[in-house]
Scaffold this motif. Structure first.
Motif, short mmCIF file in Angstrom:
data_model
loop_
_atom_site.label_atom_id
_atom_site.label_comp_id
_atom_site.label_asym_id
_atom_site.label_seq_id
_atom_site.Cartn_x
_atom_site.Cartn_y
_atom_site.Cartn_z
N ALA A 1 1.52 -1.34 -0.59
CA ALA A 1 -0.26 -0.47 -0.01
C ALA A 1 0.88 1.24 0.35
O ALA A 1 0.56 2.43 -0.93
CB ALA A 1 -0.93 0.51 1.07
N ALA A 2 1.86 1.30 1.06
CA ALA A 2 2.78 2.58 1.09
C ALA A 2 3.98 2.54 -0.10
O ALA A 2 3.93 3.62 -1.20
CB ALA A 2 3.89 2.28 2.03
N VAL A 3 3.33 1.78 -1.44
CA VAL A 3 4.56 1.90 -2.21
C VAL A 3 3.68 1.99 -3.32
O VAL A 3 3.72 3.03 -3.94
CB VAL A 3 5.23 0.31 -2.60
CG1 VAL A 3 5.39 0.16 -4.63
CG2 VAL A 3 6.47 0.13 -1.52
N LEU A 4 2.29 1.47 -3.81
CA LEU A 4 1.22 2.01 -4.52
C LEU A 4 0.92 3.63 -4.43
O LEU A 4 0.48 4.61 -5.38
CB LEU A 4 0.15 1.07 -3.93
CG LEU A 4 0.18 -0.23 -5.33
CD1 LEU A 4 -0.93 -0.43 -4.56
CD2 LEU A 4 0.47 0.15 -6.77
N LEU A 5 0.97 4.05 -3.06
CA LEU A 5 0.85 5.37 -2.40
C LEU A 5 1.57 6.64 -3.05
O LEU A 5 1.72 7.81 -3.51
CB LEU A 5 0.55 5.68 -1.07
CG LEU A 5 -0.08 6.74 -0.51
CD1 LEU A 5 -0.78 7.57 -0.73
CD2 LEU A 5 0.20 7.24 1.00
N ILE A 6 3.21 5.91 -2.60
CA ILE A 6 4.01 6.55 -3.49
C ILE A 6 4.00 6.68 -4.63
O ILE A 6 4.44 8.17 -5.90
CB ILE A 6 5.64 6.14 -3.02
CG1 ILE A 6 5.79 6.15 -1.67
CG2 ILE A 6 6.77 6.70 -4.18
CD1 ILE A 6 7.30 5.78 -0.83
N VAL A 7 4.15 5.94 -5.65
CA VAL A 7 3.65 5.65 -7.22
C VAL A 7 2.66 6.99 -8.03
O VAL A 7 3.03 7.52 -8.77
CB VAL A 7 3.48 4.23 -7.66
CG1 VAL A 7 3.28 4.52 -9.04
CG2 VAL A 7 4.96 4.10 -7.50
N ALA B 1 1.71 9.35 -6.28
CA ALA B 1 1.60 10.50 -5.59
C ALA B 1 2.70 11.31 -6.86
O ALA B 1 2.38 12.28 -7.18
CB ALA B 1 2.27 10.93 -4.60
N ALA B 2 3.34 10.22 -7.02
CA ALA B 2 4.90 10.64 -7.91
C ALA B 2 4.31 11.25 -9.43
O ALA B 2 4.69 12.04 -10.43
CB ALA B 2 5.94 9.94 -8.25
N ALA B 3 3.17 10.23 -10.25
CA ALA B 3 2.16 10.48 -11.34
C ALA B 3 1.72 11.65 -11.35
O ALA B 3 1.35 11.78 -11.85
CB ALA B 3 1.44 8.86 -11.59
N TYR B 4 1.06 12.09 -9.57
CA TYR B 4 0.02 13.29 -9.51
C TYR B 4 0.84 14.19 -10.23
O TYR B 4 0.22 15.53 -10.67
CB TYR B 4 -0.70 12.67 -8.76
CG TYR B 4 -1.58 13.78 -8.23
CD1 TYR B 4 -2.86 14.42 -8.68
CD2 TYR B 4 -1.56 15.13 -7.76
CE1 TYR B 4 -3.82 15.11 -9.06
CE2 TYR B 4 -2.23 16.59 -7.05
CZ TYR B 4 -3.25 16.23 -8.26
OH TYR B 4 -4.28 17.54 -8.00
N ARG B 5 1.90 14.48 -9.34
CA ARG B 5 2.68 15.98 -8.89
C ARG B 5 3.58 15.75 -11.04
O ARG B 5 3.20 16.99 -11.06
CB ARG B 5 3.77 14.91 -8.38
CG ARG B 5 3.49 15.36 -7.09
CD ARG B 5 4.73 15.60 -5.84
NE ARG B 5 5.50 17.17 -6.68
CZ ARG B 5 6.20 17.71 -5.95
NH1 ARG B 5 5.99 17.37 -4.74
NH2 ARG B 5 7.14 19.21 -6.13
N MET B 6 4.19 14.79 -12.16
CA MET B 6 4.34 14.53 -13.12
C MET B 6 3.39 15.38 -13.92
O MET B 6 3.42 15.64 -14.49
CB MET B 6 4.24 13.16 -13.17
CG MET B 6 6.27 12.86 -12.50
SD MET B 6 7.66 14.10 -12.97
CE MET B 6 8.03 14.14 -14.31
N GLU B 7 1.46 14.86 -13.81
CA GLU B 7 0.83 15.00 -14.12
C GLU B 7 0.21 16.91 -13.92
O GLU B 7 0.36 17.59 -14.82
CB GLU B 7 -0.33 14.18 -14.28
CG GLU B 7 -1.23 14.52 -14.58
CD GLU B 7 -2.41 14.13 -14.88
OE1 GLU B 7 -3.52 14.01 -13.86
OE2 GLU B 7 -2.15 13.20 -14.98
#
Length: 166
Positions: free
Chosen positions: A86-92, A94-100
């Motif tokens: 769950a933590a790894v998915l949350l980080i991924v 969040a990073a995708a959202y920031r990049m977008e």
């Protein structure tokens, strides 16, 4: 107290929150006293029945079903794995959202340093602020406020017409 005890007051009495008003009413009103006694006896009967039932069920379970113990280390390990995923998915995400959400840089813009963008936008803001202040100053400088100007025109017309008739 002219009326009988309400349901809310009965609940307060059952919880042990007594007041002098309720106590005096209970002393004077036999009907409310009987109702309180009926509710107390019903709650006591329910409590006795539920204790008897839980003791009988607990006794049957202990006699008829063997106790199975699961190894705790295994269940904790699965929870830790689930939490890590769950933590790894949350980080991924969040990073995708920031990049977008990262603004695209215009290749035709003549920006040499990031500070130049800030200076330009602050100069634009200063110009807008100065324009707004000039508008405010012109409104304040008027002898008659803008909403009242139509009244001033009609007043000056009527005064000039009255002066011309003299």
């Amino acid at each position: 107290m002219s009326a009988h005890i309400t349901h809310e007051e009965m609940t307060e009495l059952l919880m042990g929150n007594r007041t002098s008003t309720l106590d005096s009413h209970l002393q004077a009103c036999a009907e409310c006293r009987e109702e309180l006694d009926r509710v107390k006896s019903s709650i006591g009967s329910f409590r006795t029945a539920s204790h008897a039932w839980s003791e009988s069920v607990a006794g049957e379970t202990a006699e008829t079903q063997p106790v199975i113990s699961l190894p705790r280390a295994r269940s904790y390990a699965s929870w830790w794995r689930l939490a890590a995923v769950a933590a790894v998915l949350l980080i991924v995400f969040a990073a995708a959202y920031r990049m977008e959400r990262k603004p695209a840089i215009d290749s035709t813009a003549k920006v040499t340093t990031p500070g130049a963008v800030i200076v330009q936008s602050s100069q634009d803001q200063i110009a807008q602020d100065n324009e707004l202040l000039a508008q405010v100053n012109s409104e304040i400088a008027e002898s008659v406020p803008s909403p009242m100007q139509p009244l001033q025109i009609s007043t000056t017309s009527s005064t000039s017409s009255s002066q011309s008739t003299k």
